[in-house]
Design a protein around this motif. Structure first.
Motif, PDB file in Angstrom:
ATOM      1  N   GLY A 218      37.599  33.804  37.264  1.00 16.33           N
ATOM      2  CA  GLY A 218      37.463  34.658  36.388  1.00 16.33           C
ATOM      3  C   GLY A 218      36.523  35.773  37.015  1.00 16.33           C
ATOM      4  O   GLY A 218      36.592  37.180  36.762  1.00 16.33           O
ATOM      5  N   CYS A 219      35.545  35.480  37.719  1.00 16.06           N
ATOM      6  CA  CYS A 219      34.756  36.530  38.649  1.00 16.06           C
ATOM      7  C   CYS A 219      35.325  37.329  39.218  1.00 16.06           C
ATOM      8  O   CYS A 219      35.259  38.740  39.264  1.00 16.06           O
TER       9      CYS A 219
ATOM     10  N   LEU B  45      36.425  41.717  39.089  1.00 19.77           N
ATOM     11  CA  LEU B  45      36.318  42.563  40.064  1.00 19.77           C
ATOM     12  C   LEU B  45      37.403  43.356  40.484  1.00 19.77           C
ATOM     13  O   LEU B  45      37.437  44.489  40.770  1.00 19.77           O
ATOM     14  N   LEU B  46      38.629  42.386  40.544  1.00 17.26           N
ATOM     15  CA  LEU B  46      39.592  43.157  41.256  1.00 17.26           C
ATOM     16  C   LEU B  46      40.181  44.059  40.316  1.00 17.26           C
ATOM     17  O   LEU B  46      40.961  45.030  40.443  1.00 17.26           O
TER      18      LEU B  46
ATOM     19  N   VAL C  10      38.634  52.962  44.187  1.00 17.32           N
ATOM     20  CA  VAL C  10      37.866  52.142  44.549  1.00 17.32           C
ATOM     21  C   VAL C  10      38.312  51.081  45.452  1.00 17.32           C
ATOM     22  O   VAL C  10      39.344  50.390  45.066  1.00 17.32           O
ATOM     23  N   GLU C  11      37.984  50.900  46.724  1.00 23.85           N
ATOM     24  CA  GLU C  11      38.339  49.603  47.282  1.00 23.85           C
ATOM     25  C   GLU C  11      37.336  48.856  47.682  1.00 23.85           C
ATOM     26  O   GLU C  11      36.090  49.064  47.970  1.00 23.85           O
ATOM     27  N   LEU C  12      37.572  47.459  47.353  1.00 24.16           N
ATOM     28  CA  LEU C  12      36.451  46.701  47.332  1.00 24.16           C
ATOM     29  C   LEU C  12      36.816  45.634  48.748  1.00 24.16           C
ATOM     30  O   LEU C  12      38.001  45.351  49.161  1.00 24.16           O
ATOM     31  N   ASP C  13      35.616  45.223  49.423  1.00 24.09           N
ATOM     32  CA  ASP C  13      35.650  44.243  50.521  1.00 24.09           C
ATOM     33  C   ASP C  13      34.877  42.893  49.763  1.00 24.09           C
ATOM     34  O   ASP C  13      33.579  43.003  49.898  1.00 24.09           O
ATOM     35  N   ILE C  14      35.611  42.007  49.185  1.00 20.47           N
ATOM     36  CA  ILE C  14      35.057  40.925  48.825  1.00 20.47           C
ATOM     37  C   ILE C  14      35.001  39.666  49.588  1.00 20.47           C
ATOM     38  O   ILE C  14      36.046  39.277  50.139  1.00 20.47           O
TER      39      ILE C  14
ATOM     40  N   ARG D 259      43.070  34.970  45.612  1.00 24.04           N
ATOM     41  CA  ARG D 259      43.285  36.256  45.059  1.00 24.04           C
ATOM     42  C   ARG D 259      43.296  37.241  46.467  1.00 24.04           C
ATOM     43  O   ARG D 259      43.088  37.092  47.217  1.00 24.04           O
ATOM     44  N   PRO D 260      44.210  38.415  46.052  1.00 28.15           N
ATOM     45  CA  PRO D 260      44.660  39.229  47.127  1.00 28.15           C
ATOM     46  C   PRO D 260      43.642  39.969  47.489  1.00 28.15           C
ATOM     47  O   PRO D 260      42.489  40.602  46.866  1.00 28.15           O
TER      48      PRO D 260
END
Length: 285
Positions: free
Chosen positions: A26-27, A31-32, A41-45, A63-64
């Motif tokens: 869920g978290c 975010l995605l 927006v580009e995320l680095d998780i 998650r991708p």
């Protein structure tokens, strides 16, 4: 041919997760969703699964675009440091694995940290405590806790905070003590921190009085260890519940009796809390 548009600088996200298979999905999904098509927006998780005995790593890796680092031993500080070592991009956010941010929350906080005029060095969302369905004594405790002025300029108590590149330069590594949010809070002056009140971190409160005491004991133990080992840590204000909350609102006196009793019980239990233990509230997971 026209030059390709430059890729946006990624926003870094580090999540330390110990046996969080029930909540990490869920978290991450929240975010995605904030970095969906057209968001810009580009995320680095980076999820650091440490000492896990469940499917935390598998759930996160499904998650991708989410990168997973696995550590054999449980330990939040070590996990945060491992995630920081491989994370890319700023602003950078540190999240607890059970935090679910609403649409646009991460973007709003990142925008505050990168504002062209007078940006803060660290941000948090507004704190919303979920007490619905909790026993009366738990709700009474939070009737006082949620009114304490210490949270007005604090980075702790939300499960998520972000720093700019300049803010990250304020410290080297997370210390071994488990009070990571109090440590970061003390790296910045009040004017360098900002609550982004337009977005909220919804915090699930413990579901029973026993779970509340256990959670508070873990927090008190970590805070005490941090204050004993690190200079400049924000001190506690033991009388604030009376001076700042109850005296201006005398109708809260019955709740204050519960607040004091729970605080004392947690203080006694904190003396027996194992040093560096990952303790957390399992009743909300």
């Amino acid at each position: 041919m026209p030059s390709p548009l430059p890729r946006p600088v990624p926003i870094g996200v580090v999540i330390a997760a110990h046996d969080e298979a029930n909540v990490i999905g869920g978290c991450l999904d929240a975010l995605l969703a904030d970095a969906g098509p057209g968001s810009g927006v580009e995320l680095d998780i980076v999820v650091v699964a440490n000492g896990c005995t469940d499917d935390t790593a598998r759930v996160a890796a499904a998650r991708p675009g989410v990168r997973v680092v696995e550590l054999a031993e449980a330990g939040k500080a070590a996990a945060l440091n491992a995630g920081d070592a491989v994370a890319r991009g700023f602003p950078r956010f540190y999240l607890d694995a059970d935090v679910v941010l609403g649409p646009g929350a991460l973007r709003a906080m990142a925008a505050a940290l990168t504002a062209p005029v007078d940006p803060p060095l660290a941000v948090t969302p507004r704190r919303e405590m979920v007490t619905a369905g909790r026993p009366l004594l738990v709700r009474a405790y939070y009737a006082i806790n949620t009114r304490l002025p210490i949270f007005a300029d604090a980075l702790f108590g939300r499960g998520v905070l972000g720093v700019s590149a300049a803010g990250r330069e304020r410290f080297d590594r997370f210390p071994a003590e488990i009070a990571d949010d109090l440590f970061l809070d003390s790296r910045f002056a009040s004017a360098e921190k900002r609550e982004v009140s337009a977005v909220a971190s919804v915090v699930q409160t413990p579901r029973t009085l026993r779970d509340l005491v256990r959670t508070l004991a873990r927090v008190r133990a970590g805070n005490a260890m941090l204050r004993a080992s690190q200079p400049g840590i924000r001190p506690s204000v033991p009388s604030s519940w009376l001076r700042d909350v109850v005296l201006p609102r005398p109708w809260l006196a019955p709740a204050a009796v519960v607040y004091v009793a729970v605080t004392l019980a947690a203080a006694l239990r904190a003396r027996r809390h194992p040093r560096g233990a990952w303790g957390r509230d399992t009743s909300t997971r």
